[in-house]
Write an enzyme that holds these catalytic residues in place. Structure first.
Site, mmCIF file in Angstrom:
data_model
loop_
_atom_site.group_PDB
_atom_site.id
_atom_site.type_symbol
_atom_site.label_atom_id
_atom_site.label_comp_id
_atom_site.label_asym_id
_atom_site.label_seq_id
_atom_site.Cartn_x
_atom_site.Cartn_y
_atom_site.Cartn_z
ATOM 1 N N GLN A 75 0.825 -1.209 0.000
ATOM 2 C CA GLN A 75 0.000 0.000 0.000
ATOM 3 C C GLN A 75 0.864 1.267 0.000
ATOM 4 O OE1 GLN A 75 -3.141 0.707 -0.435
ATOM 5 N NE2 GLN A 75 -3.768 -1.416 -0.702
ATOM 6 N N SER A 76 1.981 1.211 -0.707
ATOM 7 C CA SER A 76 2.892 2.353 -0.736
ATOM 8 C C SER A 76 2.283 3.557 -1.460
ATOM 9 C CB SER A 76 4.178 1.927 -1.463
ATOM 10 O OG SER A 76 4.925 3.060 -1.851
ATOM 11 N N ASN A 77 2.248 4.687 -0.763
ATOM 12 C CA ASN A 77 1.818 5.938 -1.399
ATOM 13 C C ASN A 77 2.839 6.382 -2.435
ATOM 14 O OD1 ASN A 77 -0.549 6.468 0.313
ATOM 15 N ND2 ASN A 77 0.979 6.706 1.938
#
Ligand code: PLP
Length: 335
Positions: A75-77
């Site tokens: 879930q890396s921005n």
């Protein structure tokens, strides 16, 4: 001294607003809290990473690269922002994600897929042990295909990425003079250190006169002090021709608070979720459980302990992260 910047793409919606949150400030009982709304640097591309990527991607294009490789959590921005910007610029994007192949397609991962990024998943273990080999493997893979790939490290936190928040300090300087405030502290969540490093250097270069604090969301204070030092040293080395020789980057104070990490990266305690609820309801401020919720909660707790009592105004840099809220919906107390 005049501050020169390296080549930069104009990608982020800046300047972002600096807004006071007086209902929360009153409850916290300390200085007036101002929020630098870097959750408004774009819509799908919102958050802090786009400021760094303006410089990293400019370098990639200058070097004639056609493919971007970068890495992060599922879930890396940072990966989501990179993937979308690559689609905007017509670049191929390859994400190396730490997590399970069958991760639920939602939040940031949904957007990565939607914009057509190529994704390779690696288990936590594999990634921790072999991240250098993995990225080297893919760099060579593209070379073999006649492509030219450019590697952006995790969070775009390196000597180039630092420029993003150095430039943001010029913006803050204008904000402060327009609003006629002199904040004594600037606080943000710190995850790969680049935001904190940029703010630490920029605070000095633009003489903001504040103390810059990183609220750790994963590793401990020692880790971040070292990481930020490394990034600053790399910045200094890579850009020495445009950095004023008299600028003393060795004696910068790197301030980290690591009391609010909770169980680990992307895992938050019920208190963090309660703070997320409170900020949403009192101010319409949307925080996330991975970064800004921990950073903001830590700041409020430190206000209660009197850490920021020496000033009338403080700044919380809202670094974005809204898409990371959705995958953790089950932990929110909803009305
Ligand atoms: C990446 C990120 C951070 C941490 O910034 P670093 O420069 O990696 O330390 C903070 N908040 C959000 C929402 C992020 O995505």
């Amino acid at each position: 001294m005049e501050i020169l910047f390296p080549p930069r793409l104009s990608l982020a919606q800046t300047p972002t607003p600096l807004l006071a949150i007086d209902r929360i400030s009153e409850i916290a009982g300390g200085p007036r809290i101002w929020v630098k709304r870097d959750d408004m640097t774009g819509s799908a591309v919102s958050g802090n990473k786009i400021r760094k990527l303006e410089f990293s991607l400019a370098k990639a294009l200058d070097e004639g690269c056609d493919t971007i490789i970068t890495c992060g959590g599922v879930q890396s921005n940072h990966c989501r922002t990179t993937a979308i910007l690559c689609a905007q610029l017509g670049l191929k994007c390859h994400l190396i994600l730490r997590g399970a192949e069958d991760s639920e397609i939602e939040g940031n991962l949904l957007l990565d897929r939607l914009v057509g990024a190529k994704i390779s998943f690696y288990s936590n273990r594999e990634y921790q042990q072999k991240s250098d080999q993995i990225t080297q493997y893919w760099l060579q893979h593209y070379q073999g295909e006649g492509k030219k790939a450019f590697l952006i490290p995790i969070g775009a936190s390196d000597g180039i990425g630092l420029w993003g928040y150095i430039a943001a300090c010029e913006e803050l300087k204008n904000d402060f003079s327009r609003l006629n405030i002199q904040p004594g502290h600037i606080i943000s969540a710190t995850g790969s250190g680049g935001t904190q490093g940029g703010l630490t250097v920029g605070n000095e270069l633009f003489q903001l006169g504040a103390h810059v604090w990183g609220m750790a969301v994963c590793d401990d204070a020692d880790y971040f002090v070292n990481k930020v030092k490394q990034d600053i040293a790399q910045w200094r080395q890579w850009y020495s021709p445009i950095i004023d020789a008299s600028f003393d980057s060795d004696s910068l104070n790197i301030r980290v608070i690591d009391d609010y990490i909770g169980p680990g990266y992307a895992q938050a305690t019920p208190e963090i979720f309660a703070t997320i609820n409170m900020a949403a309801q009192l101010e319409g401020l949307i925080l996330d459980p991975v970064y800004t919720g921990k950073g903001f909660h830590g700041m409020l707790d430190q206000i209660k302990q009197g850490r920021f009592d020496d000033t009338n105004d403080i700044v919380f840099v809202h670094t974005g992260g809204i898409f990371g809220l959705f995958p953790q919906r089950d932990q929110l107390q909803l009305n």
